[in-house]
Each structure stands twice: as structure tokens, then as C-alpha cells.
Design an enzyme around this catalytic site. Structure first.
Site, mmCIF file in Angstrom:
data_model
loop_
_atom_site.group_PDB
_atom_site.id
_atom_site.type_symbol
_atom_site.label_atom_id
_atom_site.label_comp_id
_atom_site.label_asym_id
_atom_site.label_seq_id
_atom_site.Cartn_x
_atom_site.Cartn_y
_atom_site.Cartn_z
ATOM 1 N N ASP A 29 53.872 25.940 -2.170
ATOM 2 C CA ASP A 29 53.342 25.434 -0.904
ATOM 3 C C ASP A 29 53.910 26.396 0.190
ATOM 4 O O ASP A 29 55.064 26.635 0.544
ATOM 5 C CB ASP A 29 53.673 24.088 -0.823
ATOM 6 C CG ASP A 29 52.649 23.493 0.496
ATOM 7 O OD1 ASP A 29 51.637 24.294 0.647
ATOM 8 O OD2 ASP A 29 52.871 22.284 0.867
ATOM 9 N N ASN A 77 41.356 22.315 -4.050
ATOM 10 C CA ASN A 77 41.366 23.554 -3.268
ATOM 11 C C ASN A 77 40.142 24.261 -3.001
ATOM 12 O O ASN A 77 39.864 25.108 -2.194
ATOM 13 C CB ASN A 77 42.535 24.683 -3.885
ATOM 14 C CG ASN A 77 43.887 24.160 -3.724
ATOM 15 O OD1 ASN A 77 44.631 24.692 -4.499
ATOM 16 N ND2 ASN A 77 44.192 23.277 -2.679
HETATM 17 C C1 FPP Z 1 49.687 26.265 -0.945
HETATM 18 O O1 FPP Z 1 49.954 26.792 0.046
HETATM 19 C C2 FPP Z 1 49.265 27.318 -1.779
HETATM 20 C C3 FPP Z 1 47.910 27.675 -2.585
HETATM 21 C C4 FPP Z 1 46.860 26.561 -2.533
HETATM 22 C C5 FPP Z 1 47.877 28.869 -3.333
HETATM 23 C C6 FPP Z 1 49.129 29.223 -4.260
HETATM 24 C C7 FPP Z 1 48.803 30.597 -4.972
HETATM 25 C C8 FPP Z 1 49.748 31.619 -4.758
HETATM 26 C C9 FPP Z 1 51.099 31.545 -4.489
HETATM 27 C C10 FPP Z 1 49.075 33.038 -5.056
HETATM 28 C C11 FPP Z 1 48.383 33.117 -6.407
HETATM 29 C C12 FPP Z 1 49.141 32.960 -7.805
HETATM 30 C C13 FPP Z 1 48.978 33.657 -8.713
HETATM 31 C C14 FPP Z 1 49.335 33.104 -10.080
HETATM 32 C C15 FPP Z 1 48.593 35.197 -8.813
HETATM 33 P P1 FPP Z 1 48.976 26.458 1.221
HETATM 34 O O2 FPP Z 1 47.777 27.381 1.437
HETATM 35 O O3 FPP Z 1 48.444 25.079 1.255
HETATM 36 O O4 FPP Z 1 49.840 26.656 2.518
HETATM 37 P P2 FPP Z 1 49.983 25.565 4.150
HETATM 38 O O5 FPP Z 1 50.055 24.230 3.782
HETATM 39 O O6 FPP Z 1 51.019 26.281 4.978
HETATM 40 O O7 FPP Z 1 48.496 25.824 4.575
#
Ligand code: FPP
Length: 250
Positions: A29, A77
Site C-alpha cells: 500500500d 480495485n
Molecule cells: C495500493 O496502493 C496498491 C495497489 C492497489 C496496487 C499494487 C500493485 C503493485 C505494487 C504493482 C504491480 C504488482 C505486480 C505483481 C507486477 P494505493 O494505490 O492504494 O496507494 P494509496 O493508498 O497511496 O493511494
């Protein structure tokens, strides 16, 4: 749930004597906030997060961790803007292509947990290839949770079990927690011992709901996933080794 906050402890731990978790879960996250802090689009945060995922996964293999489950995309998501979802799909595609070429030699068995049938045929084919190519690897098990939701997973198990009961192949009295576990995406794998969430959010967000019944949570403030370092992982492992796991006993 009571959040157990992680504060770096003053007492030093002899890392060579620590008991390590067999199975670690990570909620990756903070990508969006990481990008925002830099005046970049959210997609840039996911890109940095994907690169860190590769680094931390490799590090876990060097530590001898048996299973690692990362939360890459939840069933919720899909509510995000289309351009962010498209960017995440591109990142999955790039990762899979890269993994198929460059990670062949690594002793890691890759599995995808979640309902993958929703992804494009191109991505599904690459996922299947990654699973097949690594099926006989004996090293770390890497579960990548995509279109995964703990509630969805439990509903899937309930439907499968009730279909068996309706067909008469299963008695109601046969339904036990162990049986339910065999209907989860993680069937046959040990439950997570430690779940780490960086970024200062203190919730489980539908991650491994059933499997985390006795997991130790380490919520880490002041660190967003793209910056989460191998030392941060070590600190979480230090914290895990301080915990007294009783599994409901005394
Ligand atoms: C949460 O951070 C993260 C996600 C919803 C996506 C996670 C994906 C990756 C780390 C990259 C892809 C992975 C692979 C396997 C290639 P957020 O976007 O909710 O962050 P925020 O809370 O700061 O907005």
C-alpha cells in the site's frame, strides 16, 4: 480488530537467532501517495511499487521464506479510474513477460490467487504460462493476489461446499474449518504467520480474511510501499520474533 502499531524498538534482536515466519503476506500500500508526494501520476507510484515488489520478493527468497503472498489487485480495485486500472494491467503484463524470460532460473513457484477469469486473454495466458513453468520449483511459493477478495473467496468456498452437499457427495457434518480451507485459493498452503502493511493504514482490506485468523499484523507508519526496503522487512521480522503466539491457548 485492534491495530498493533509498529514502533521501532530500542532492544536489539540477534537476527541469526530469530524465528522467521514460514508465510508472509504483504499489502503493498501507498503507491498513489508516493507518486502524489513527487507530483507524479498515480501510475508512476504503481510502477515504482512493481519494481519494489521484485526486489522484496528476491530478498525473501534469500531469507529462506517458504511462502510470500502479495496483494496486487483487489476485487474492489475495479472502482479506480480506468486509466489507473489500464496502467496496472500493463504492469502485470510487463511483469509476466519479464518473469517468463528472466526468472526461469529462480527457484520460485508462482501462483495467482483470486478470480483471474476476468483478465484479458493475453494476461491469463501469461499467468498460466508462469504457473506451468514454475510448477515444479521447490523453493519459495509466491502467491500474487489479483482480483482477489477474502469475502469472494469465502463465498466461492461456500458455493462449492453447498453444491457437494446438494449432490449428496458431502454430509453437513463433514464441514469443518479444515474442509473450508481446501476450497480456498490457498488450499494446501500454510496460513500466513505475518502480514505486513506499510503506509499507515490499519486495516486488512479483505486480504486473506480466513487464513489470517492467527496471523501477526505489523502495520508500519512512515513508509510507503515503493520505499519499503529490505531493512524495513528485517524490522518487521524483528517485531514478529518478539511476538508471543498463543493461538488461543495460554
Ligand atoms: C495500493 O496502493 C496498491 C495497489 C492497489 C496496487 C499494487 C500493485 C503493485 C505494487 C504493482 C504491480 C504488482 C505486480 C505483481 C507486477 P494505493 O494505490 O492504494 O496507494 P494509496 O493508498 O497511496 O493511494
Amino acid at each position: 480488530m485492534i491495530a498493533v502499531l509498529f514502533k521501532k524498538k530500542e532492544t536489539t534482536i540477534d537476527r541469526s537467532k530469530r524465528i522467521l515466519p514460514q508465510h508472509i503476506g504483504i499489502i503493498m500500500d501507498g503507491n498513489g501517495r508516493w507518486a502524489k508526494k513527487r507530483g507524479l501520476p498515480r501510475q508512476a507510484g504503481h510502477q515504482a511499487g512493481a519494481s519494489n515488489f521484485r526486489k522484496i520478493t528476491r530478498y525473501c527468497t534469500t531469507l529462506g521464506i517458504k511462502s510470500l503472498t502479495v496483494y496486487a489487485f483487489s476485487t474492489e480495485n475495479w472502482k479506480r479510474p480506468k486509466e489507473e486500472i489500464d496502467a496496472l494491467m500493463d504492469l502485470f503484463y510487463d511483469y509476466l513477460q519479464d518473469a517468463l524470460v528472466n526468472f526461469r532460473e529462480e527457484n520460485v513457484r508462482t501462483t495467482f490467487i483470486g478470480d483471474t477469469s476476468i483478465f484479458s486473454e493475453k494476461i491469463q495466458a501469461l499467468m498460466q504460462e508462469a504457473v506451468d513453468l514454475s510448477a515444479d520449483k521447490t523453493g519459495m511459493r509466491l502467491n500474487i493476489a489479483v482480483n482477489y477478495g477474502g469475502r469472494d473467496e469465502i463465498v466461492k468456498a461456500i458455493k462449492e461446499i453447498s453444491a457437494e452437499v446438494a449432490a449428496g457427495t458431502l454430509q453437513e457434518s463433514d464441514i469443518t474449518p479444515e474442509l473450508v480451507s481446501t476450497h480456498l485459493y490457498t488450499a494446501g498452503q500454510p496460513d500466513p504467520d505475518l502480514i505486513i502493511r506499510p503506509s499507515g493504514e490499519y486495516r486488512t482490506s479483505n486480504f486473506l480474511l480466513w487464513q489470517s485468523a492467527y496471523a501477526e499484523y505489523v502495520f508500519m507508519d512512515d513508509i510507503l510501499w515503493p520505499d519499503f526496503s529490505t531493512e524495513n522487512l528485517e524490522e518487521a521480522l524483528d517485531e514478529y520474533s518478539r511476538r508471543n503466539r498463543r493461538f488461543g491457548g495460554v
